[in-house]
Scaffold this motif. Structure first.
Motif, mmCIF file in Angstrom:
data_model
loop_
_atom_site.group_PDB
_atom_site.id
_atom_site.type_symbol
_atom_site.label_atom_id
_atom_site.label_comp_id
_atom_site.label_asym_id
_atom_site.label_seq_id
_atom_site.Cartn_x
_atom_site.Cartn_y
_atom_site.Cartn_z
ATOM 1 N N SER A 8 0.811 -1.220 0.000
ATOM 2 C CA SER A 8 0.000 0.000 0.000
ATOM 3 C C SER A 8 0.846 1.274 0.000
ATOM 4 O O SER A 8 0.315 2.357 -0.231
ATOM 5 N N ALA A 9 2.146 1.159 0.246
ATOM 6 C CA ALA A 9 3.033 2.328 0.254
ATOM 7 C C ALA A 9 3.618 2.620 -1.131
ATOM 8 O O ALA A 9 4.377 3.571 -1.286
ATOM 9 N N GLU A 11 3.169 2.587 -5.697
ATOM 10 C CA GLU A 11 2.255 2.649 -6.834
ATOM 11 C C GLU A 11 1.836 1.235 -7.221
ATOM 12 O O GLU A 11 2.606 0.287 -7.073
ATOM 13 N N LEU A 18 4.779 5.856 -3.022
ATOM 14 C CA LEU A 18 3.788 6.927 -3.099
ATOM 15 C C LEU A 18 4.378 8.205 -2.510
ATOM 16 O O LEU A 18 5.301 8.161 -1.683
ATOM 17 N N ALA A 19 3.812 9.333 -2.901
ATOM 18 C CA ALA A 19 4.287 10.629 -2.402
ATOM 19 C C ALA A 19 4.210 10.694 -0.880
ATOM 20 O O ALA A 19 5.081 11.279 -0.237
ATOM 21 N N SER A 20 3.187 10.077 -0.306
ATOM 22 C CA SER A 20 3.046 10.114 1.150
ATOM 23 C C SER A 20 4.202 9.386 1.846
ATOM 24 O O SER A 20 4.656 9.815 2.917
ATOM 25 N N LEU A 21 4.710 8.317 1.241
ATOM 26 C CA LEU A 21 5.867 7.623 1.816
ATOM 27 C C LEU A 21 7.108 8.503 1.688
ATOM 28 O O LEU A 21 7.892 8.617 2.630
ATOM 29 N N GLU A 22 7.281 9.141 0.554
ATOM 30 C CA GLU A 22 8.434 10.031 0.385
ATOM 31 C C GLU A 22 8.388 11.187 1.381
ATOM 32 O O GLU A 22 9.414 11.572 1.949
ATOM 33 N N ASP A 23 7.189 11.715 1.647
ATOM 34 C CA ASP A 23 7.041 12.770 2.663
ATOM 35 C C ASP A 23 7.439 12.243 4.037
ATOM 36 O O ASP A 23 8.108 12.923 4.810
ATOM 37 N N GLY A 24 7.023 11.016 4.340
ATOM 38 C CA GLY A 24 7.380 10.396 5.604
ATOM 39 C C GLY A 24 8.878 10.178 5.733
ATOM 40 O O GLY A 24 9.457 10.316 6.824
ATOM 41 N N ASP A 26 11.138 12.101 4.455
ATOM 42 C CA ASP A 26 11.698 13.416 4.797
ATOM 43 C C ASP A 26 11.692 13.634 6.310
ATOM 44 O O ASP A 26 12.687 14.044 6.898
#
Length: 86
Positions: A8-9, A11, A18-24, A26
């Protein structure tokens, strides 16, 4: 620091996080800069596609290392593992 990941993390059917994982990531790298430790990444693979699981782990590890290097030359220890289940 231990991070557990699942499909789920990423594509759908791809290895790109996913962008949300990349934000996490950071946020995570910022926290690790405050108190360096070993980063343990575990991917839980329910598909049985070992190549895809490995590609996903490599993609996450590469992103973490890239962001880590942006802070300087110190080394970040990263341990990875894939747990396969059906």
């Amino acid at each position: 620091v231990r991070i557990d990941l699942t499909a789920s993390a990423f594509e759908w059917e791809g290895s790109r996080p996913l962008a949300s994982l990349e934000d996490g990531i950071d946020v995570l790298v910022g926290k690790l800069r405050e108190s360096p430790s070993v980063l343990r990444l575990t991917y839980y693979d329910k598909s049985g596609d070992g190549d895809l699981a490995s590609a996903r782990m490599k993609a996450v590890e590469d992103i973490v290392q890239k962001k880590w290097r942006s802070f300087g030359n110190s080394r970040l220890a990263i341990e990875t593992r894939v747990v396969t289940s059906k």
